[in-house]
Scaffold this motif. Structure first.
Motif, PDB file in Angstrom:
ATOM      1  N   PHE A  78     -88.177 -17.728 -36.242  1.00 17.99           N
ATOM      2  CA  PHE A  78     -89.129 -17.664 -37.582  1.00 17.99           C
ATOM      3  C   PHE A  78     -89.477 -16.641 -38.424  1.00 17.99           C
ATOM      4  CE2 PHE A  78     -92.281 -18.394 -40.999  1.00 17.99           C
ATOM      5  CZ  PHE A  78     -91.505 -18.749 -41.393  1.00 17.99           C
ATOM      6  N   LEU A  79     -88.571 -15.633 -39.333  1.00 15.92           N
ATOM      7  CA  LEU A  79     -88.711 -14.569 -39.296  1.00 15.92           C
ATOM      8  C   LEU A  79     -89.376 -14.447 -41.412  1.00 15.92           C
ATOM      9  CD1 LEU A  79     -85.507 -12.655 -38.860  1.00 15.92           C
ATOM     10  CD2 LEU A  79     -86.893 -13.092 -37.279  1.00 15.92           C
ATOM     11  N   TYR A  80     -90.422 -13.718 -41.097  1.00 18.93           N
ATOM     12  CA  TYR A  80     -90.780 -14.548 -42.684  1.00 18.93           C
ATOM     13  C   TYR A  80     -91.877 -12.856 -43.628  1.00 18.93           C
ATOM     14  CZ  TYR A  80     -95.504 -13.816 -39.626  1.00 18.93           C
ATOM     15  OH  TYR A  80     -96.282 -13.685 -39.044  1.00 18.93           O
ATOM     16  N   VAL A  81     -91.461 -13.131 -44.302  1.00 24.03           N
ATOM     17  CA  VAL A  81     -92.354 -11.856 -45.203  1.00 24.03           C
ATOM     18  C   VAL A  81     -93.597 -12.493 -45.597  1.00 24.03           C
ATOM     19  CG1 VAL A  81     -90.300 -10.894 -45.815  1.00 24.03           C
ATOM     20  CG2 VAL A  81     -91.084 -11.963 -47.220  1.00 24.03           C
ATOM     21  N   LYS A  82     -94.920 -11.946 -45.726  1.00 29.27           N
ATOM     22  CA  LYS A  82     -95.945 -12.563 -46.860  1.00 29.27           C
ATOM     23  C   LYS A  82     -96.930 -10.949 -47.601  1.00 29.27           C
ATOM     24  CE  LYS A  82     -99.089 -10.570 -42.624  1.00 29.27           C
ATOM     25  NZ  LYS A  82     -99.400 -11.191 -41.889  1.00 29.27           N
ATOM     26  N   LYS A  83     -97.422 -11.413 -48.655  1.00 33.45           N
ATOM     27  CA  LYS A  83     -98.333 -11.323 -49.285  1.00 33.45           C
ATOM     28  C   LYS A  83    -100.119 -11.431 -49.249  1.00 33.45           C
ATOM     29  CE  LYS A  83     -98.330  -7.889 -52.933  1.00 33.45           C
ATOM     30  NZ  LYS A  83     -97.710  -7.087 -54.023  1.00 33.45           N
ATOM     31  N   GLN A  84    -100.625 -11.004 -49.602  1.00 31.20           N
ATOM     32  CA  GLN A  84    -101.793 -11.686 -50.808  1.00 31.20           C
ATOM     33  C   GLN A  84    -102.038 -11.207 -51.885  1.00 31.20           C
ATOM     34  OE1 GLN A  84    -105.570 -10.681 -49.343  1.00 31.20           O
ATOM     35  NE2 GLN A  84    -106.040 -13.163 -48.916  1.00 31.20           N
ATOM     36  N   ALA A  95    -107.015 -21.923 -52.539  1.00 30.29           N
ATOM     37  CA  ALA A  95    -107.663 -20.821 -52.536  1.00 30.29           C
ATOM     38  C   ALA A  95    -108.948 -20.413 -51.769  1.00 30.29           C
ATOM     39  CB  ALA A  95    -108.056 -20.318 -53.927  1.00 30.29           C
ATOM     40  N   ASP A  96    -108.799 -19.456 -51.463  1.00 30.33           N
ATOM     41  CA  ASP A  96    -110.236 -18.371 -50.467  1.00 30.33           C
ATOM     42  C   ASP A  96    -111.812 -17.748 -50.826  1.00 30.33           C
ATOM     43  OD1 ASP A  96    -110.582 -16.084 -51.339  1.00 30.33           O
ATOM     44  OD2 ASP A  96    -109.041 -15.142 -49.962  1.00 30.33           O
ATOM     45  N   ALA A  97    -112.039 -18.153 -50.656  1.00 28.14           N
ATOM     46  CA  ALA A  97    -113.604 -17.548 -51.611  1.00 28.14           C
ATOM     47  C   ALA A  97    -113.387 -16.892 -52.404  1.00 28.14           C
ATOM     48  CB  ALA A  97    -115.080 -17.703 -50.185  1.00 28.14           C
ATOM     49  N   GLU A  98    -112.535 -15.643 -52.558  1.00 28.41           N
ATOM     50  CA  GLU A  98    -112.112 -14.756 -52.987  1.00 28.41           C
ATOM     51  C   GLU A  98    -111.826 -14.863 -54.483  1.00 28.41           C
ATOM     52  OE1 GLU A  98    -112.034 -10.935 -50.631  1.00 28.41           O
ATOM     53  OE2 GLU A  98    -113.957 -11.438 -50.415  1.00 28.41           O
ATOM     54  N   GLY A  99    -110.836 -16.160 -54.161  1.00 26.76           N
ATOM     55  CA  GLY A  99    -109.463 -16.305 -55.475  1.00 26.76           C
ATOM     56  C   GLY A  99    -108.499 -16.455 -54.698  1.00 26.76           C
ATOM     57  N   LYS A 100    -107.863 -15.875 -54.092  1.00 24.70           N
ATOM     58  CA  LYS A 100    -106.806 -15.428 -53.174  1.00 24.70           C
ATOM     59  C   LYS A 100    -105.669 -16.714 -52.482  1.00 24.70           C
ATOM     60  CE  LYS A 100    -108.584 -10.233 -52.863  1.00 24.70           C
ATOM     61  NZ  LYS A 100    -108.888  -9.141 -52.873  1.00 24.70           N
ATOM     62  N   LEU A 101    -104.847 -15.754 -52.552  1.00 18.71           N
ATOM     63  CA  LEU A 101    -103.474 -16.807 -51.961  1.00 18.71           C
ATOM     64  C   LEU A 101    -102.753 -15.914 -50.770  1.00 18.71           C
ATOM     65  CD1 LEU A 101    -102.501 -20.190 -53.336  1.00 18.71           C
ATOM     66  CD2 LEU A 101    -103.866 -19.958 -51.953  1.00 18.71           C
ATOM     67  N   TRP A 102    -101.908 -16.103 -49.480  1.00 22.50           N
ATOM     68  CA  TRP A 102    -101.771 -15.651 -48.929  1.00 22.50           C
ATOM     69  C   TRP A 102    -100.254 -16.340 -49.346  1.00 22.50           C
ATOM     70  CZ3 TRP A 102    -101.332 -11.358 -46.066  1.00 22.50           C
ATOM     71  CH2 TRP A 102    -102.822 -10.841 -46.653  1.00 22.50           C
ATOM     72  N   LEU A 103     -98.635 -15.849 -49.848  1.00 20.20           N
ATOM     73  CA  LEU A 103     -97.654 -16.032 -50.260  1.00 20.20           C
ATOM     74  C   LEU A 103     -96.595 -15.851 -49.483  1.00 20.20           C
ATOM     75  CD1 LEU A 103     -95.184 -17.710 -52.010  1.00 20.20           C
ATOM     76  CD2 LEU A 103     -95.361 -15.161 -53.405  1.00 20.20           C
ATOM     77  N   VAL A 104     -96.217 -16.625 -48.638  1.00 18.62           N
ATOM     78  CA  VAL A 104     -94.815 -16.611 -47.170  1.00 18.62           C
ATOM     79  C   VAL A 104     -93.602 -17.096 -47.697  1.00 18.62           C
ATOM     80  CG1 VAL A 104     -94.824 -17.017 -44.755  1.00 18.62           C
ATOM     81  CG2 VAL A 104     -97.498 -17.064 -45.594  1.00 18.62           C
ATOM     82  N   VAL A 105     -92.784 -16.693 -47.075  1.00 15.29           N
ATOM     83  CA  VAL A 105     -91.592 -17.046 -47.567  1.00 15.29           C
ATOM     84  C   VAL A 105     -90.885 -16.390 -46.071  1.00 15.29           C
ATOM     85  CG1 VAL A 105     -90.915 -17.070 -49.924  1.00 15.29           C
ATOM     86  CG2 VAL A 105     -90.498 -14.642 -49.130  1.00 15.29           C
ATOM     87  N   GLY A 106     -89.867 -17.532 -45.704  1.00 16.92           N
ATOM     88  CA  GLY A 106     -88.551 -16.792 -44.148  1.00 16.92           C
ATOM     89  C   GLY A 106     -88.333 -17.468 -44.638  1.00 16.92           C
ATOM     90  N   ILE A 107     -87.390 -17.280 -43.240  1.00 18.26           N
ATOM     91  CA  ILE A 107     -85.887 -17.929 -42.610  1.00 18.26           C
ATOM     92  C   ILE A 107     -86.372 -18.486 -41.285  1.00 18.26           C
ATOM     93  CG2 ILE A 107     -84.229 -16.632 -44.227  1.00 18.26           C
ATOM     94  CD1 ILE A 107     -83.569 -15.487 -41.412  1.00 18.26           C
ATOM     95  N   ASP A 108     -85.832 -20.104 -40.277  1.00 17.45           N
ATOM     96  CA  ASP A 108     -86.093 -20.057 -39.416  1.00 17.45           C
ATOM     97  C   ASP A 108     -84.603 -20.829 -38.749  1.00 17.45           C
ATOM     98  OD1 ASP A 108     -86.928 -21.524 -37.199  1.00 17.45           O
ATOM     99  OD2 ASP A 108     -88.454 -22.996 -38.050  1.00 17.45           O
ATOM    100  N   SER A 109     -84.696 -20.714 -37.796  1.00 14.71           N
ATOM    101  CA  SER A 109     -82.946 -20.247 -37.494  1.00 14.71           C
ATOM    102  C   SER A 109     -83.089 -21.744 -36.312  1.00 14.71           C
ATOM    103  CB  SER A 109     -82.684 -19.218 -36.656  1.00 14.71           C
ATOM    104  OG  SER A 109     -81.370 -19.499 -36.570  1.00 14.71           O
TER     105      SER A 109
END
Length: 218
Positions: free
Chosen positions: A71-77, A183-197
């Motif tokens: 699994f190769l992925y990229v993420k950002k909050q 969402a977390d206690a600060e109103g944030k989410l982590w977004l992830v997209v990736g490819i699973d080979s």
């Protein structure tokens, strides 16, 4: 809880858009689903120019699968959500791929055995060691199946049926159903997209854009 006398936050739809032609600041890439004996090789996570006939730039993701799973992925909050509120989220992912459809490969097809995954989580997705194996710490599913925090959107194969010809095309995949996340206690989410080979060789694609649409659960 809001301060005394303050109005509670208003639940409303949120849309997050990432345009990788503009940059990849804040995004981080990583890999999971392997042991020390079959660590992936040739990992790349970087902004690159798209190949002709496409133009612009994108987030290039690549790696060589040395087992039957990678699994190769990229993420950002991202912020903008109501703290601790639940949302039904869907993903729209656009990417550039030169991988044809209908071809044979080691362990699976280079197109149909490499799945595109979208995921969202209140905690930071990280690669952790579990019983000697590198795994993601959220349930985003595995290969062709989704999980509580993620879903499979499709595969990286394009419309070209010629296995000996590499032609770059843009492909857009969308969620078939919504995924419920909190969402977390600060109103944030982590977004992830990736490819699973499941294809036991090198895989790559260039993410062009990602859109997360979130509808509050009332």
């Amino acid at each position: 809880m809001p301060p005394q006398g303050a109005l509670p936050p208003v639940l409303k739809a949120v849309q997050i858009t990432a345009d990788f032609n503009q940059g990849i600041d804040g995004w981080k890439g990583d890999s999971s689903d392997y042991s020390d004996a079959d660590k992936p090789e040739n990992l790349v996570f970087e902004q690159r120019a798209l190949s002709a006939p496409l133009s612009g730039k994108g987030y290039y993701v690549a790696g060589t699968n040395r087992s039957d799973d990678l699994f190769l992925y990229v993420k950002k909050q991202f912020g903008g959500f109501v703290p601790s509120a639940s949302y039904k989220v869907t993903f729209t992912v656009k990417f550039a791929t030169d991988v044809p459809t209908g071809c044979m490969g080691v362990g699976g097809s280079p197109g149909e055995s490499v799945w595109v995954v979208g995921a969202a989580s209140d905690i930071e997705p990280k690669s952790v060691i579990n019983n000697g194996r590198n795994e993601l710490n959220i349930d985003r599913g595995n290969q062709g199946g989704g999980g509580k925090a993620g879903q499979v959107l499709g595969t990286i194969g394009n419309s070209v049926p010629d296995c000996g010809k590499a032609v770059f095309e843009s492909k857009t995949l969308k969620s078939k159903e919504a995924l419920t996340v909190k969402a977390d206690a600060e109103g944030k989410l982590w977004l992830v997209v990736g490819i699973d080979s499941g294809f036991e060789s090198a895989s790559h694609l260039t993410f062009q854009s990602v859109v997360l649409d979130a509808e509050p659960v009332k």
